[in-house]
Write a protein that holds these residues in place. Structure first.
Motif, PDB file in Angstrom:
ATOM      1  N   LYS A  16       6.318 -67.739  38.285  1.00 56.28           N
ATOM      2  CA  LYS A  16       5.091 -68.273  38.508  1.00 56.28           C
ATOM      3  C   LYS A  16       4.675 -68.174  39.972  1.00 56.28           C
TER       4      LYS A  16
ATOM      5  N   GLU B 293       8.738 -65.457  34.398  1.00 60.31           N
ATOM      6  CA  GLU B 293       8.208 -66.535  33.725  1.00 60.31           C
ATOM      7  C   GLU B 293       8.594 -66.743  32.274  1.00 60.31           C
TER       8      GLU B 293
ATOM      9  N   SER C   1       5.130 -62.452  35.385  1.00 60.46           N
ATOM     10  CA  SER C   1       4.989 -62.878  34.056  1.00 60.46           C
ATOM     11  C   SER C   1       6.037 -62.589  33.326  1.00 60.46           C
TER      12      SER C   1
ATOM     13  N   GLU D 149      11.672 -69.475  35.799  1.00 64.37           N
ATOM     14  CA  GLU D 149      10.193 -69.799  35.311  1.00 64.37           C
ATOM     15  C   GLU D 149       9.607 -70.000  36.532  1.00 64.37           C
TER      16      GLU D 149
ATOM     17  N   LYS E 201       3.772 -64.073  40.329  1.00 61.70           N
ATOM     18  CA  LYS E 201       2.442 -63.961  39.898  1.00 61.70           C
ATOM     19  C   LYS E 201       1.495 -64.401  40.650  1.00 61.70           C
TER      20      LYS E 201
END
Length: 59
Positions: free
Chosen positions: A35, A19, A16, A31, A38
Motif C-alpha cells: 500500500k 498488496e 499492487s 500488504e 503504491k
C-alpha cells in the motif's frame, strides 16, 4: 513523457502485487508495504504529470 510518470507507474504495479500477495498469504506487513509503495508511485506519477504540463505550457 516524464521519467517520473513511468517510474511511478512501475511502483504502483509493484505495490499492487505486494498488496495482493500480502492479502492472499495473510502477511499484513507485506500488504502494508504494498500500500505504501503504491501510494508513493501515485505521488511520483503526479509529479511527472505536473512536469509534463509545465513543459507543454512553456513550449
Amino acid at each position: 513523457m516524464d521519467k517520473n510518470r513511468v517510474e511511478g507507474a512501475v511502483r504502483q504495479v509493484k505495490g499492487s502485487v505486494k498488496e495482493a500477495a500480502g492479502k492472499i498469504t495473510g502477511n499484513r506487513e507485506l500488504e502494508a508495504e504494498g500500500k505504501v509503495e503504491k501510494a508513493a508511485g501515485q505521488a511520483q506519477s503526479t509529479v511527472g504529470k505536473a512536469k509534463d504540463g509545465l513543459r507543454k505550457a512553456f513550449k
